[in-house]
Write a protein that holds these residues in place. Structure first.
Motif, short mmCIF file in Angstrom:
data_model
loop_
_atom_site.label_atom_id
_atom_site.label_comp_id
_atom_site.label_asym_id
_atom_site.label_seq_id
_atom_site.Cartn_x
_atom_site.Cartn_y
_atom_site.Cartn_z
N SER A 137 118.84 56.74 -18.09
CA SER A 137 120.35 57.47 -18.22
C SER A 137 120.59 58.56 -17.71
O SER A 137 121.56 59.09 -17.26
CB SER A 137 120.13 57.51 -19.65
OG SER A 137 119.09 59.00 -20.39
N ALA A 138 119.50 59.91 -17.09
CA ALA A 138 119.84 60.33 -16.18
C ALA A 138 118.47 61.24 -15.05
O ALA A 138 117.49 60.88 -15.85
CB ALA A 138 120.17 62.37 -17.12
N VAL A 144 113.72 61.17 -6.63
CA VAL A 144 113.30 59.14 -6.32
C VAL A 144 113.84 58.96 -7.46
O VAL A 144 112.95 59.14 -8.54
CB VAL A 144 112.49 59.14 -4.74
CG1 VAL A 144 111.84 57.70 -5.13
CG2 VAL A 144 111.85 60.32 -4.10
N VAL A 145 114.20 58.13 -7.70
CA VAL A 145 115.09 57.56 -8.83
C VAL A 145 114.96 55.70 -8.71
O VAL A 145 115.47 55.50 -7.26
CB VAL A 145 116.38 57.48 -9.47
CG1 VAL A 145 116.77 56.74 -10.74
CG2 VAL A 145 116.46 58.75 -9.75
N GLN A 146 114.04 55.53 -9.58
CA GLN A 146 114.54 53.13 -9.37
C GLN A 146 114.49 52.83 -11.00
O GLN A 146 114.36 52.94 -11.66
CB GLN A 146 112.67 53.05 -9.08
CG GLN A 146 111.98 53.34 -7.64
CD GLN A 146 110.55 52.73 -7.72
OE1 GLN A 146 110.10 52.51 -8.60
NE2 GLN A 146 110.37 53.02 -5.73
N LEU A 147 115.50 51.42 -9.90
CA LEU A 147 116.06 51.09 -10.87
C LEU A 147 115.47 49.79 -10.62
O LEU A 147 115.31 48.83 -9.89
CB LEU A 147 117.36 50.99 -11.18
CG LEU A 147 118.57 52.20 -11.60
CD1 LEU A 147 118.90 53.60 -10.72
CD2 LEU A 147 120.45 51.66 -11.53
N GLY A 199 127.32 57.12 -12.25
CA GLY A 199 127.96 55.60 -12.84
C GLY A 199 127.51 54.75 -13.79
O GLY A 199 126.10 54.77 -14.10
N ARG A 200 127.94 53.09 -14.14
CA ARG A 200 127.75 52.36 -14.75
C ARG A 200 126.74 51.26 -14.23
O ARG A 200 128.06 50.67 -12.76
CB ARG A 200 128.35 52.15 -15.41
CG ARG A 200 128.21 50.96 -16.77
CD ARG A 200 129.30 50.28 -17.80
NE ARG A 200 128.66 49.55 -18.26
CZ ARG A 200 128.34 50.28 -20.05
NH1 ARG A 200 128.20 51.28 -19.18
NH2 ARG A 200 127.77 48.77 -20.59
N MET A 220 124.19 56.01 -15.69
CA MET A 220 123.58 57.14 -15.23
C MET A 220 123.90 58.18 -15.32
O MET A 220 124.83 58.03 -13.94
CB MET A 220 122.67 56.27 -14.61
CG MET A 220 121.21 57.57 -13.31
SD MET A 220 120.41 56.30 -12.49
CE MET A 220 121.39 56.33 -10.97
N THR A 221 123.90 59.33 -15.75
CA THR A 221 124.09 60.58 -14.74
C THR A 221 123.55 61.45 -14.19
O THR A 221 121.74 61.45 -14.42
CB THR A 221 124.42 61.34 -15.92
OG1 THR A 221 124.94 60.55 -16.99
CG2 THR A 221 124.99 62.57 -15.42
#
Length: 310
Positions: A137-138, A144-147, A199-200, A220-221
């Protein structure tokens, strides 16, 4: 007529001398792929040499070979959900348990070669299910960010594509791209997220079977790091550690934590209690002896005392 009669014995002789054709079994679809809960047709055709009523059997290979069709009847889980036309079998509403390798066997006891067979592989396809998506969510800028996106039930395995604000994200084509998409694992990775990445996000799973499925989008902010708050927190923690350290050092120098001081303290306390108890006992004895009258001395004792004094 006379010329025809001359050739007739030769034709008969050639027919008798021609090699016989043993039983042969074949299929026009050795690999069958059908969608789950639909019908699967396993074709099997045969030709015999002499036997006009051969025995037809169907078997399924696995850990053990099991009968599908034997002695004119379907067996086990296929009873009541399969039909046969000649030697071709139709399985109705197949599931994943029906997938595997099947064998059609024709036994012609009157033929020179009495047994023939052919193999058919059945693959049951499963359309995509709604994938499970892991979208934070944030996050803070520069991290480093993984979806993640995954559907474990689709056959063949699904491939994945990502959307931002309902717009498809194209796979990066250069090494300096800010994100990477693995269409096989479903991972969308940002090397260092920026505020523009807010964004979404949603993910679409597809495998060419049935309708592709998309997970519910999640916002995700991306936020900047609050430097002031971080510095303030560090200073507060440092001050607390410093105060605790200085206080402990002062107590240690004063001997508060030493074993000797602790023992002397308790001994002095015990002596004090004993002294107070002794005084209390003495006072009690004095009080109890206020009205005490000693008995008169005997004359012998008196004389003895007097002679002693002389």
């Amino acid at each position: 007529m006379e010329g025809t009669s001359l050739y007739l014995p030769i034709v008969v002789l050639l027919m008798q001398c021609s090699p016989s054709v043993p039983v042969t079994v074949s299929t026009n679809r050795p690999k069958v792929e059908v969608e789950e809960f639909s019908d699967a047709v396993l074709s099997c055709t045969f030709r015999t040499e002499r036997d006009q009523n051969p025995r037809i059997e169907w078997k399924k290979k696995g850990k053990d070979v099991s009968f599908v069709y034997f002695n004119g009847h379907f067996r086990g889980p296929f009873d009541g959900r399969a039909t046969i036309d000649g030697a071709t079998v139709t399985l109705h509403k197949v599931t994943q348990e029906d997938a595997g390798e099947y064998r059609c066997e024709i036994s012609a006891s009157l033929d020179t070669v009495s047994l023939g067979e052919t193999n058919i592989t059945l693959k049951v396809l499963v359309p995509p299910h709604t994938p499970s998506c892991e979208i934070p969510s944030a996050a803070v800028t520069g991290s480093v960010v993984q979806l993640r996106c995954q559907d474990q039930q689709s056959i063949p395995p699904a491939t994945y594509s990502w959307f931002k604000d309902n717009r498809p994200m194209s796979p990066p084509r250069h090494a300096n791209a800010t994100y990477l998409i693995n269409s096989h694992t479903g991972v969308l990775e940002f090397k260092a997220v920026a505020k523009e990445d807010t964004g979404r996000y949603s993910c679409l799973a597809s495998n060419g079977v049935g309708t592709p499925k998309m997970c519910e989008g999640k916002h995700m902010t991306i936020e900047d790091v609050n430097v002031t708050a971080v510095v303030t927190t560090v200073l507060v923690v440092f001050l607390i550690i410093a105060v605790l350290g200085c206080g402990g050092l002062a107590l240690h120098r004063n001997g508060f934590f030493t074993r000797h001081r602790g023992r002397s303290f308790w001994i002095s306390q015990c002596h004090g209690v004993a002294h107070i108890s002794s005084q209390t006992l003495h006072r009690t004895e004095d009080t109890s002896n206020v009205n005490y009258i000693p008995p008169p001395q005997e004359p012998q004792d008196f004389k003895h005392t007097q002679s002693f004094m002389l």
